[in-house]
Design a protein around this motif. Structure first.
Motif, PDB file in Angstrom:
ATOM      1  N   ARG A  87       0.792  -1.239  -0.254  1.00 10.70           N
ATOM      2  CA  ARG A  87      -0.059  -0.123   0.131  1.00 10.70           C
ATOM      3  C   ARG A  87       0.949   1.204  -0.141  1.00 10.70           C
ATOM      4  O   ARG A  87       0.896   1.973  -1.010  1.00 10.70           O
ATOM      5  CB  ARG A  87      -0.707   0.279   0.934  1.00 10.70           C
ATOM      6  CG  ARG A  87      -2.386   1.524   0.731  1.00 10.70           C
ATOM      7  CD  ARG A  87      -2.946   1.499   2.527  1.00 10.70           C
ATOM      8  NE  ARG A  87      -1.974   1.454   3.413  1.00 10.70           N
ATOM      9  CZ  ARG A  87      -2.540   1.422   4.935  1.00 10.70           C
ATOM     10  NH1 ARG A  87      -4.347   1.305   5.055  1.00 10.70           N
ATOM     11  NH2 ARG A  87      -1.903   2.047   5.582  1.00 10.70           N
ATOM     12  N   GLN A  88       1.578   1.306   0.910  1.00  9.72           N
ATOM     13  CA  GLN A  88       2.425   2.526   0.863  1.00  9.72           C
ATOM     14  C   GLN A  88       4.081   2.861  -0.364  1.00  9.72           C
ATOM     15  O   GLN A  88       3.995   3.254  -1.108  1.00  9.72           O
ATOM     16  CB  GLN A  88       3.859   1.934   2.252  1.00  9.72           C
ATOM     17  CG  GLN A  88       3.159   2.460   3.244  1.00  9.72           C
ATOM     18  CD  GLN A  88       2.340   3.608   3.622  1.00  9.72           C
ATOM     19  OE1 GLN A  88       1.517   3.432   3.607  1.00  9.72           O
ATOM     20  NE2 GLN A  88       3.381   4.512   3.755  1.00  9.72           N
ATOM     21  N   LEU A  89       3.914   1.670  -1.422  1.00  8.47           N
ATOM     22  CA  LEU A  89       4.026   1.654  -2.674  1.00  8.47           C
ATOM     23  C   LEU A  89       3.325   2.252  -3.598  1.00  8.47           C
ATOM     24  O   LEU A  89       3.970   3.161  -4.074  1.00  8.47           O
ATOM     25  CB  LEU A  89       5.124  -0.019  -2.848  1.00  8.47           C
ATOM     26  CG  LEU A  89       6.107   0.616  -4.071  1.00  8.47           C
ATOM     27  CD1 LEU A  89       7.009   0.688  -4.016  1.00  8.47           C
ATOM     28  CD2 LEU A  89       6.079  -1.924  -4.565  1.00  8.47           C
ATOM     29  N   ILE A  90       2.522   1.887  -3.620  1.00  7.11           N
ATOM     30  CA  ILE A  90       1.756   2.121  -4.207  1.00  7.11           C
ATOM     31  C   ILE A  90       0.741   3.849  -4.410  1.00  7.11           C
ATOM     32  O   ILE A  90       1.337   4.284  -4.739  1.00  7.11           O
ATOM     33  CB  ILE A  90       0.249   0.948  -4.249  1.00  7.11           C
ATOM     34  CG1 ILE A  90       0.335  -0.015  -4.882  1.00  7.11           C
ATOM     35  CG2 ILE A  90      -1.101   2.299  -5.493  1.00  7.11           C
ATOM     36  CD1 ILE A  90      -1.041  -0.606  -4.723  1.00  7.11           C
ATOM     37  N   VAL A  91       0.905   4.255  -2.731  1.00  7.71           N
ATOM     38  CA  VAL A  91       0.665   5.033  -2.906  1.00  7.71           C
ATOM     39  C   VAL A  91       1.978   6.211  -2.709  1.00  7.71           C
ATOM     40  O   VAL A  91       1.851   7.313  -3.644  1.00  7.71           O
ATOM     41  CB  VAL A  91      -0.105   5.549  -0.941  1.00  7.71           C
ATOM     42  CG1 VAL A  91      -0.105   6.989  -1.032  1.00  7.71           C
ATOM     43  CG2 VAL A  91      -1.513   4.934  -1.300  1.00  7.71           C
ATOM     44  N   GLU A  92       3.175   6.596  -2.703  1.00 10.51           N
ATOM     45  CA  GLU A  92       4.081   6.984  -2.597  1.00 10.51           C
ATOM     46  C   GLU A  92       4.856   6.902  -4.020  1.00 10.51           C
ATOM     47  O   GLU A  92       5.692   8.196  -3.924  1.00 10.51           O
ATOM     48  CB  GLU A  92       5.017   6.280  -1.597  1.00 10.51           C
ATOM     49  CG  GLU A  92       4.085   6.476   0.026  1.00 10.51           C
ATOM     50  CD  GLU A  92       4.976   5.954   1.414  1.00 10.51           C
ATOM     51  OE1 GLU A  92       6.699   6.432   1.147  1.00 10.51           O
ATOM     52  OE2 GLU A  92       5.345   6.047   1.953  1.00 10.51           O
ATOM     53  N   LEU A  93       4.568   6.018  -4.410  1.00 11.53           N
ATOM     54  CA  LEU A  93       5.240   5.668  -5.864  1.00 11.53           C
ATOM     55  C   LEU A  93       4.856   5.360  -7.201  1.00 11.53           C
ATOM     56  O   LEU A  93       4.896   5.933  -8.308  1.00 11.53           O
ATOM     57  CB  LEU A  93       6.591   4.281  -5.557  1.00 11.53           C
ATOM     58  CG  LEU A  93       7.533   4.347  -7.025  1.00 11.53           C
ATOM     59  CD1 LEU A  93       8.877   5.695  -6.843  1.00 11.53           C
ATOM     60  CD2 LEU A  93       8.616   2.820  -6.684  1.00 11.53           C
ATOM     61  N   VAL A  94       3.689   5.076  -7.344  1.00  6.26           N
ATOM     62  CA  VAL A  94       3.921   4.096  -8.603  1.00  6.26           C
ATOM     63  C   VAL A  94       2.671   5.354  -9.092  1.00  6.26           C
ATOM     64  O   VAL A  94       2.568   6.014 -10.162  1.00  6.26           O
ATOM     65  CB  VAL A  94       2.016   2.562  -8.361  1.00  6.26           C
ATOM     66  CG1 VAL A  94       1.329   2.440  -9.392  1.00  6.26           C
ATOM     67  CG2 VAL A  94       3.115   1.926  -7.853  1.00  6.26           C
ATOM     68  N   LEU A  95       0.997   5.831  -8.079  1.00  7.93           N
ATOM     69  CA  LEU A  95       0.827   6.527  -8.138  1.00  7.93           C
ATOM     70  C   LEU A  95       1.140   8.283  -9.013  1.00  7.93           C
ATOM     71  O   LEU A  95       1.308   8.890  -9.624  1.00  7.93           O
ATOM     72  CB  LEU A  95      -0.305   6.948  -6.779  1.00  7.93           C
ATOM     73  CG  LEU A  95      -1.454   6.232  -6.560  1.00  7.93           C
ATOM     74  CD1 LEU A  95      -2.703   5.957  -5.258  1.00  7.93           C
ATOM     75  CD2 LEU A  95      -1.939   6.135  -8.111  1.00  7.93           C
ATOM     76  N   PRO A  96       2.383   8.944  -7.851  1.00  5.90           N
ATOM     77  CA  PRO A  96       3.262   9.786  -8.417  1.00  5.90           C
ATOM     78  C   PRO A  96       3.189   9.995  -9.160  1.00  5.90           C
ATOM     79  O   PRO A  96       3.232  10.502 -10.559  1.00  5.90           O
ATOM     80  CB  PRO A  96       3.441  10.117  -7.092  1.00  5.90           C
ATOM     81  CG  PRO A  96       3.568   8.631  -6.054  1.00  5.90           C
ATOM     82  CD  PRO A  96       2.848   8.544  -6.948  1.00  5.90           C
TER      83      PRO A  96
END
Length: 221
Positions: free
Chosen positions: A26-35
């Protein structure tokens, strides 16, 4: 007549690992993938840099707020991140300059780094607070309370958490300086990728140190 007690089974090692993996994903998606993915997907669709930067930021802000409401608990770090996204977005709306939004990330990392270093002077250094989510995911709320209780009677536990906090704080602060340099020297479209790659290098190095240190000093839950 006493009500029967409901016994909850102790999570298995596999369940603990799965819980941690979900949290990190979840942290990876929010902090890397999405932005990063959001920016380049929008740019490929012909969206201007300003909107391509601001749209993923607003989406991330919504996700952070959603999880805070769903879990009925506001993590200090999540609240801080949300507030910085909002402030950075408002600044960009006023100036209309996409580099302002890119420098916003530098401010976030720099202020977070200084906050971490400042927390060393308190009874709740950053790593003591930040560990709650992962420790709770692995061994539950009661397990976390037992882990955190070591702070009161184990001086080495306190010292080790402060060392980890200092390392993370220094890494965030130095990374912020690099991000400012990148934001004002590179072409707009190169900045998100280059700054993300350099952050992954810094993050990887700190995580390697963190895992070795945690294992060596018995901090794992």
């Amino acid at each position: 007549m006493n009500a029967p007690q409901v016994l909850t089974a102790e999570p298995t090692p596999e369940q603990k690992r799965a819980a941690v993996r979900r949290h990190l994903l979840r942290q990876l998606i929010v902090e890397l993938v999405l932005p990063l993915g959001g920016y380049y997907a929008l740019r490929a669709a012909g969206v201007n840099p300003w909107l391509a930067l601001i749209a993923p930021a607003l989406l991330i802000a919504g996700i952070v707020a959603y999880h805070a409401i769903r879990e009925r608990r506001i993590e200090a770090f999540a609240l801080f991140t949300l507030s910085m996204i909002v402030v950075g977005t408002l600044m960009t709306l006023v100036t209309g300059d996409p580099r302002t939004l890119l420098v916003r990330d530098s401010w976030i990392f720099g202020v977070v780094g200084l906050w971490m270093l400042g927390s060393l002077l308190t009874q709740r250094p950053f790593m003591r607070t930040a560990s709650r989510a992962i420790v709770t995911a692995k061994i539950g709320e009661e397990g976390y309370r037992q882990w955190d209780a070591r702070w009161d009677n184990d001086s080495r536990f306190r010292s080790n958490l402060r060392v980890l906090t200092a390392v993370w704080g220094a890494a965030f602060t130095l990374d912020a300086l690099v991000r400012v340099l990148l934001a004002y020297t590179l072409p707009i479209d190169a900045i998100p990728l280059v700054s993300t790659l350099q952050w992954l290098v810094v993050l990887g190095a700190v995580l390697v140190f963190h895992n070795i240190y945690v294992t060596k000093h018995g901090l794992k839950a």
